[in-house]
Motif scaffolding. Structure first.
Motif, mmCIF file in Angstrom:
data_model
loop_
_atom_site.group_PDB
_atom_site.id
_atom_site.type_symbol
_atom_site.label_atom_id
_atom_site.label_comp_id
_atom_site.label_asym_id
_atom_site.label_seq_id
_atom_site.Cartn_x
_atom_site.Cartn_y
_atom_site.Cartn_z
ATOM 1 N N MET A 1 0.812 -1.189 0.000
ATOM 2 C CA MET A 1 0.000 0.000 0.000
ATOM 3 C C MET A 1 0.861 1.261 0.000
ATOM 4 N N HIS A 2 1.703 1.422 0.990
ATOM 5 C CA HIS A 2 2.521 2.613 1.087
ATOM 6 C C HIS A 2 3.981 2.305 0.754
ATOM 7 N N ALA A 3 4.217 1.216 0.017
ATOM 8 C CA ALA A 3 5.574 0.764 -0.275
ATOM 9 C C ALA A 3 6.381 1.794 -1.054
ATOM 10 N N VAL B 1 -0.589 9.770 1.939
ATOM 11 C CA VAL B 1 -2.040 9.617 1.826
ATOM 12 C C VAL B 1 -2.414 8.794 0.601
ATOM 13 N N LEU B 2 -3.276 7.794 0.809
ATOM 14 C CA LEU B 2 -3.911 7.050 -0.272
ATOM 15 C C LEU B 2 -5.422 7.227 -0.111
ATOM 16 N N THR B 3 -6.225 6.653 -1.006
ATOM 17 C CA THR B 3 -7.673 6.863 -0.938
ATOM 18 C C THR B 3 -8.312 6.238 0.300
ATOM 19 N N HIS C 1 -2.832 1.618 13.651
ATOM 20 C CA HIS C 1 -1.937 0.542 14.100
ATOM 21 C C HIS C 1 -0.499 0.873 13.743
ATOM 22 N N ASP C 2 0.412 0.204 14.435
ATOM 23 C CA ASP C 2 1.823 0.369 14.130
ATOM 24 C C ASP C 2 2.199 -0.591 13.001
ATOM 25 N N PRO C 3 3.371 -0.400 12.386
ATOM 26 C CA PRO C 3 3.735 -1.235 11.225
ATOM 27 C C PRO C 3 3.788 -2.734 11.518
#
Length: 104
Positions: free
Chosen positions: A1-3, A14-16, A66-68
């Motif tokens: 997702m945020h890779a 930010v993503l959708t 949440h944390d990673p």
């Protein structure tokens, strides 16, 4: 997702349907997070800067923080419908130790 996110481009990505936030490393101390719906007292916001203001898609009216590593996870129910406005404020964009998440 945020890779594809490079944290040097900013403290928030930010993503959708999600926001990733870089905070200080655990060895540097805890990170305080407060979540509010609607508004928050001005005094609580003193010294913070907004790093994200986004409307996220939410199929079940919930926001999960949440944390990673998923060691810590919190699910917040919102009164909003299929989309949820989320604003994120931090104390220090280099070493985030305090976060306020404002919903709605």
């Amino acid at each position: 997702m945020h890779a594809e996110w490079n944290s040097e481009d900013g403290v928030a990505h930010v993503l959708t349907d999600s926001v990733a936030l870089q905070v200080q490393n655990g060895v540097d101390g805890p990170v305080d997070i407060a979540i509010y719906e609607g508004s928050v007292e001005g005094l609580e916001m003193a010294g913070l800067s907004r790093v994200a203001d986004v409307t996220l898609e939410s199929m079940d009216e919930r926001l999960r923080l949440h944390d990673p590593n998923d060691y810590v996870s919190l699910v917040v129910q919102s009164a909003e419908s299929d989309s949820l406005r989320v604003q994120i404020f931090v104390d220090d964009e280099e070493f985030v130790g305090r976060v306020i998440v404002l919903l709605g």
